[in-house]
Structures are given as C-alpha cells and as structure tokens.
Design an enzyme around this catalytic site. Structure first.
Site, PDB file in Angstrom:
ATOM      1  N   CYS A  15       5.632  -4.184  13.546  1.00  0.00           N
ATOM      2  CA  CYS A  15       6.876  -3.826  12.467  1.00  0.00           C
ATOM      3  C   CYS A  15       8.303  -4.171  12.463  1.00  0.00           C
ATOM      4  O   CYS A  15       8.678  -4.937  11.525  1.00  0.00           O
ATOM      5  CB  CYS A  15       6.657  -2.248  11.970  1.00  0.00           C
ATOM      6  N   GLU A  57       6.211   4.459   6.148  1.00  0.00           N
ATOM      7  CA  GLU A  57       6.489   3.949   7.508  1.00  0.00           C
ATOM      8  C   GLU A  57       6.132   2.069   7.514  1.00  0.00           C
ATOM      9  O   GLU A  57       4.700   2.184   7.699  1.00  0.00           O
ATOM     10  CB  GLU A  57       6.241   3.953   9.376  1.00  0.00           C
ATOM     11  N   VAL A  64       0.921  -1.283  -0.120  1.00  0.00           N
ATOM     12  CA  VAL A  64      -0.361   0.192  -0.352  1.00  0.00           C
ATOM     13  C   VAL A  64       0.988   0.665   0.370  1.00  0.00           C
ATOM     14  O   VAL A  64       0.184   2.353  -0.703  1.00  0.00           O
ATOM     15  CB  VAL A  64      -0.721  -0.095   1.596  1.00  0.00           C
ATOM     16  N   GLY A  65       2.012   1.385   0.251  1.00  0.00           N
ATOM     17  CA  GLY A  65       2.898   2.091   1.234  1.00  0.00           C
ATOM     18  C   GLY A  65       3.450   2.712  -0.626  1.00  0.00           C
ATOM     19  O   GLY A  65       3.524   3.555  -1.211  1.00  0.00           O
TER      20      GLY A  65
HETATM   21  P1  NAD Z   1      -1.645  -1.769   5.197  1.00  0.00           P
HETATM   22  O1  NAD Z   1      -1.333  -1.847   4.874  1.00  0.00           O
HETATM   23  O2  NAD Z   1      -3.635  -2.765   4.793  1.00  0.00           O
HETATM   24  O3  NAD Z   1      -3.025  -1.208   6.319  1.00  0.00           O
HETATM   25  C1  NAD Z   1      -2.621   0.325   6.732  1.00  0.00           C
HETATM   26  C2  NAD Z   1      -3.663   1.470   6.257  1.00  0.00           C
HETATM   27  O4  NAD Z   1      -3.323   2.097   4.930  1.00  0.00           O
HETATM   28  C3  NAD Z   1      -5.281   1.664   7.310  1.00  0.00           C
HETATM   29  O5  NAD Z   1      -5.991   2.033   7.728  1.00  0.00           O
HETATM   30  C4  NAD Z   1      -5.436   1.303   5.364  1.00  0.00           C
HETATM   31  O6  NAD Z   1      -7.190   1.551   5.628  1.00  0.00           O
HETATM   32  C5  NAD Z   1      -4.711   1.853   4.380  1.00  0.00           C
HETATM   33  N1  NAD Z   1      -5.488   1.756   3.131  1.00  0.00           N
HETATM   34  C6  NAD Z   1      -5.241   0.337   2.401  1.00  0.00           C
HETATM   35  N2  NAD Z   1      -5.324   1.225   1.461  1.00  0.00           N
HETATM   36  C7  NAD Z   1      -5.127   2.321   1.286  1.00  0.00           C
HETATM   37  C8  NAD Z   1      -5.058   3.462   0.049  1.00  0.00           C
HETATM   38  N3  NAD Z   1      -5.177   2.526  -1.763  1.00  0.00           N
HETATM   39  N4  NAD Z   1      -4.691   4.501   0.341  1.00  0.00           N
HETATM   40  C9  NAD Z   1      -4.985   4.948   1.725  1.00  0.00           C
HETATM   41  N5  NAD Z   1      -4.685   3.803   2.750  1.00  0.00           N
HETATM   42  C10 NAD Z   1      -4.810   2.948   2.599  1.00  0.00           C
HETATM   43  O7  NAD Z   1      -1.734  -1.994   7.098  1.00  0.00           O
HETATM   44  P2  NAD Z   1      -1.897  -3.296   8.212  1.00  0.00           P
HETATM   45  O8  NAD Z   1      -2.087  -5.110   7.721  1.00  0.00           O
HETATM   46  O9  NAD Z   1      -2.993  -1.992   8.641  1.00  0.00           O
HETATM   47  O10 NAD Z   1      -0.761  -2.709   9.338  1.00  0.00           O
HETATM   48  C11 NAD Z   1       0.350  -3.146   8.914  1.00  0.00           C
HETATM   49  C12 NAD Z   1       1.383  -3.138   8.217  1.00  0.00           C
HETATM   50  O11 NAD Z   1       1.592  -1.658   9.286  1.00  0.00           O
HETATM   51  C13 NAD Z   1       2.800  -4.379   8.753  1.00  0.00           C
HETATM   52  O12 NAD Z   1       3.605  -4.352   7.369  1.00  0.00           O
HETATM   53  C14 NAD Z   1       3.763  -3.766   9.472  1.00  0.00           C
HETATM   54  O13 NAD Z   1       4.768  -3.527   9.264  1.00  0.00           O
HETATM   55  C15 NAD Z   1       3.189  -2.283   8.891  1.00  0.00           C
HETATM   56  N6  NAD Z   1       3.603  -1.115  10.631  1.00  0.00           N
HETATM   57  C16 NAD Z   1       5.051  -0.154   9.935  1.00  0.00           C
HETATM   58  C17 NAD Z   1       4.879   0.356  11.269  1.00  0.00           C
HETATM   59  C18 NAD Z   1       6.365   0.512  10.954  1.00  0.00           C
HETATM   60  O14 NAD Z   1       6.114   2.328  11.628  1.00  0.00           O
HETATM   61  N7  NAD Z   1       6.840   1.573   9.974  1.00  0.00           N
HETATM   62  C19 NAD Z   1       3.976   0.500  12.481  1.00  0.00           C
HETATM   63  C20 NAD Z   1       3.456  -0.065  12.338  1.00  0.00           C
HETATM   64  C21 NAD Z   1       3.188  -1.137  11.228  1.00  0.00           C
END
Ligand code: NAD
Length: 479
Positions: A288, A254, A236-237
């Site tokens: 993460c 992140e 997604v990032g």
């Molecule tokens: P995810 O990517 O599924 O969702 C994260 C967020 O993105 C949610 O709010 C979701 O609604 C939103 N989203 C989804 N599609 C989108 C789009 N097209 N545009 C904008 N927003 C959108 O992640 P998750 O399952 O909620 O979290 C787990 C992931 O997050 C793991 O990969 C973990 O490593 C990572 N994480 C990273 C950190 C860090 O600081 N590096 C911290 C916590 C979690």
C-alpha cells in the site's frame, strides 16, 4: 484430519474449536506462483460468522477482567512460539501468497516486533484524574475495552496485519473475530493455533475463513461487533464505512495508496536510486505504501531515469527461496489483469516503457514508465504491481503541487538536503505519513500508521489502536 495438521483442508477456529463451514463447503486457495492448488479452506457462511461473533461476545466479560500481567504473558508467549514455528510461518508466506523469502523474513521479523510491542501496551490502558468544579468531588476518566473487535486483513502483508491488529485488540482487553483475505487464510489459522498454544482463553480469538464479499457484511454489520478495523482496497473500505455508519460502529480504515516521492536537484542519486527501487519493487509493488509516482527536478531527471532503468533490469526474479529474489508473482488473475491494463492503457496513450513491461509467468517485470499523462489509469489509480511512473518537475513547488494532486494520501517521501523545503513538504503534503530522505515504505509497531482521503480513516499502531479500541468513561466519587 484437523486444521492444525492438514493444510489441504483448512478448518476455521471458532470458540476454541477447529470447525468446518456450517454447510461443509470449501474453496480453493492457489499458490500464485503457478496457480497450483495450495489448500482447500472452509468456506465460512453467515451462520459461521454469527457463531464466531457469539463466541467472542461470550468470552468478553471474563477476558476483559484478565490482568495486564496475564495478557502480557500470553502475548509474549505467542512471540516465543512464533520463533519456534518460524519455518512454518515463512513457508506459508512463500507458498500461500508468493512472498520471496526476503519479504517473508521481513514480515516475520516485523510480526514478532508487533507482538512484543502489543505486550507492552497491556499496562498502558490509562485514564486520568480530572479537576472538578463541584466541591468534594473526585473526578476521573477510565479506559475500557469496547468488546468484540472485527479485524479484516488483506492478502499482501497478512502476518504484519494479523499480529499488529489482533495483538493490539487483545492487549487492551477486547476479543476478536478475524476475517482474513480469502487468498491468505492459512497464515491466520497457523496464528490461531499459536494463540491457542499460548494459552489464550477459548473465544478470545476467532477466525472465519471465506469469501469476504459474501460474508463480510455479516461481520461488519453485526450488532454485537463494537469496532471494525479494516485493511484493504478503497472500494471495499467505502462499503464497510457505510455499513458501520448505519450502526454507529467506530472503525479504522487502512486503504490503498498512490504514494509520491519527490527528488530535488540537490539529492544524492547514489542514495536515492536503490531506495527508489526498494520502494516500488518490494513484493512486486503489492504494498500500500509503495511509491508509484516519482517527481524528479529537471537537472537530475535524465540521470535518474538512466540509473533507475539500470537497477530495474537487475532486480531479482528467481526462485522465491533465493534471498536475492525481490519480484513476487501477482496474487490473482483479477490483479494481473489490472496491472496489464494499466501498462497497456499507458502505452496506448503515449507513455514510454523504459524498463520492463513484459511478464514471466505470473510475474511482471519491474516496469518504469515516462511521458505519463493525466488521462492514463496508471497516473491516478492504484496499480498494485511493480510499475511506477517518473515525471520531470521544474521546481520544488511544482513537485509539492503534483504530489498533492491525488485522491489518496497514504505515504510520501522527499529527497533533498534543503531542510526548509523538506519540512515545508512534511507540513504541506496531504498524506498520513512523510519520510524525509527515506523511502515511502516504512512501518513500525508504535507509530501512527495510516492515511487520508481515499487512503483511509484513523491510524493504527500501539497508541493509536489503544485509543481507538477502548472508550473513555467519566467516573466521579462524591466525597
Ligand atoms: P481487498 O479489499 O480485496 O480485500 C481485503 C479484505 O476485505 C479481505 O479480507 C476480503 O476478504 C475482505 N472483504 C471483501 N469484501 C468485503 C466486505 N464486503 N466486507 C468485509 N470484508 C470484505 O484488498 P486486497 O486485494 O486483499 O489488498 C490489497 C489492498 O489493500 C490494496 O488496495 C492495498 O493498498 C490495501 N492495503 C492497505 C494497507 C494500509 O495499511 N493502508 C496495507 C496493506 C494493503
């Protein structure tokens, strides 16, 4: 009933009002422990997102003129109200995302610290005077807030991420539109209620709940959004980064991790093994910065595997409200399948399960794998479960090389008494964070937190967010 009192029909918070989705649609939020219904939440639409960005934009001109003292007072008041509403926040962390109380309390305490650290930031939005080559010119830089900041947060640490990123954005004079994880909307809505109670002006903070994949682009691609801070998965990032690039919207990402821990032959296993367990089993590995790769120098390898296996068998899997419980349910069916696939794929290709591997309801037992090879998904991809691999190494140099053999670069750790090797590792590991004789799991409000490569772009934390969420302007006065 409104969103403040009825958790079963959660409303959004836009422009200071509690509102349903524009078309009245809702979605179900499930308690991951047993998949029972936790709440119905407003299923925000593109129109709701437009409305939220417009509210944040409208609030910005007056908000950016507020004094540091005023913003500091509001932020400190939020911390006070959080303390008064601790039970509600902790209950939400337990029942909405399945946090064991130990992790919920850790997150609550960190969240308070994030708010107070942000309050201190209000007075530190500073530029500088600059010598000028033009005679009679007084030259300076001033820092200005960017405008509307989009905050997108994941399910796993919703309070830490909300408090840190929303508070830092507000501290430096921006207004915010927040899209929380569809698995954790309630937490952000309690936070919104606290923000309102603390006295922040309407529109300074807005929450749109809904399915990120459906409405996320309406936020990140919005012309009136001046900065995006995203925490979530790497896939997604990447998508968000591409959208931001089109609009030249600055952003921090992140993302995921595959963080290594290197254990050299001179390490003290009495210290290392409990920290190793903490670094992968906390919140069932849904962190993460969890350590999903252990590289152990051969003289210690067998003993490390033996002791880690013993400790893995004792990690608490009881009632989430029991302080001894560590292992949480895995958040969703999709994530459970991923964890199961990673274990099954490893076993099919020859890995040994030395601890765990089985499931109790939606909880995966603490799982240790040995004999893991390159072709197994668990070796290179993020599992996001209580699963880690232990690899033998013949030297420090091999440990560093293997630790760097990844597309991710979030946290890292090395255990040794050799200060030269420890610092060499810190300098040469391609990761955003490195902990010497400490676990990969470590976060503080004021540190530069973040990763490289697939783990993201930019850093967060008070100073890093202040720099990212403001822009310098050069101003001269001809005297
Ligand atoms: P995810 O990517 O599924 O969702 C994260 C967020 O993105 C949610 O709010 C979701 O609604 C939103 N989203 C989804 N599609 C989108 C789009 N097209 N545009 C904008 N927003 C959108 O992640 P998750 O399952 O909620 O979290 C787990 C992931 O997050 C793991 O990969 C973990 O490593 C990572 N994480 C990273 C950190 C860090 O600081 N590096 C911290 C916590 C979690």
């Amino acid at each position: 009933m409104d969103g403040k009192t009825d958790i079963r029909t959660l409303q959004q918070f836009i422009g200071g009002d509690w509102v349903d989705a524009e078309n009245g649609a809702t979605f179900e939020v499930l308690n991951p422990l047993d998949d029972s219904l936790y709440a119905h939440a407003a299923k925000g639409t593109g129109a709701d997102m437009q409305r939220a960005v417009a509210a944040a934009r409208a609030a910005f001109p007056a908000y950016k003129e507020t004094t540091p003292t005023q913003r500091e007072r509001w932020l400190l008041r939020v911390a006070e109200i959080m303390e008064a509403r601790q039970a509600e926040l902790v209950d939400c962390l337990i029942d909405e995302i399945g946090s064991p109380i130990q992790k919920a309390m850790f997150e609550f305490t960190k969240g308070l610290t994030m708010m107070r650290a942000a309050a201190g930031l209000c007075r530190n939005v500073r530029g500088e005077t600059i010598p000028s080559d033009r005679p009679g010119t007084f030259s300076m830089s001033i820092r200005e807030p960017l405008g509307v900041v989009a905050v997108i947060t994941p399910f796993n640490v919703p309070l830490i991420k909300t408090t840190r990123l929303v508070a830092n954005a507000l501290a430096v004079g921006n207004t915010v539109v927040h899209l929380p994880s569809e698995m954790a909307p309630h937490l952000s809505l309690i936070f919104a209620d606290i923000i309102a109670e603390a006295g922040f002006p309407a529109g300074a903070y807005n929450v749109v709940t809904g399915i990120g994949a459906e409405i996320g682009d309406d936020l990140t691609g919005h012309r009136d959004v001046d900065f995006v801070t995203f925490t979530g998965s790497s896939v997604v990032g990447q998508h968000i980064n591409e959208i931001c690039a089109r609009n030249k919207t600055p952003n921090t990402l992140e993302l995921g991790g595959k963080s290594p821990t290197v254990i050299l032959a001179d390490a003290d296993l009495d210290t290392v093994v409990p920290l190793a367990a903490r670094s992968i089993f906390m919140f069932a590995g849904q962190a993460c910065i969890g350590s999903s790769r252990f590289y152990v120098e051969r003289p210690l390898y067998d003993e490390f595997v033996k002791r880690f296996t013993m400790i893995a068998g004792k990690v608490g899997m009881g009632d989430l409200r029991d302080p001894g419980t560590v292992i949480a349910p895995i958040i969703s069916d999709r994530q459970r399948e991923r964890v199961k696939d990673h274990i099954a794929d490893a076993v099919a290709k020859g890995a040994k399960v030395v601890a765990g591997g089985a499931w109790e309801g939606n909880r995966c037992q603490p799982t240790l794998l040995t004999d893991v090879s390159e072709d197994m998904a668990v070796c290179r991809s993020e599992t996001f479960g209580p699963v880690t691999a232990i690899y033998p190494i013949d030297s420090y140099e091999e440990g560093l090389e293997k630790a760097n053999d990844t597309d991710f670069g979030l946290s890292s750790s090395i255990f040794t008494k050799d200060i030269d090797k420890a610092f060499h590792f810190a300098r040469n590991i391609d990761a955003g964070m490195c902990h010497i004789n400490g676990p990969t799991i470590h976060d503080e409000a004021h540190v530069p937190f973040g990763g490289n490569g697939e783990s993201g772009v930019g850093r967060e934390g008070t100073d890093a967010d202040m720099e990212a969420m403001t822009e310098l302007k050069w101003v001269t006065v001809q005297l």
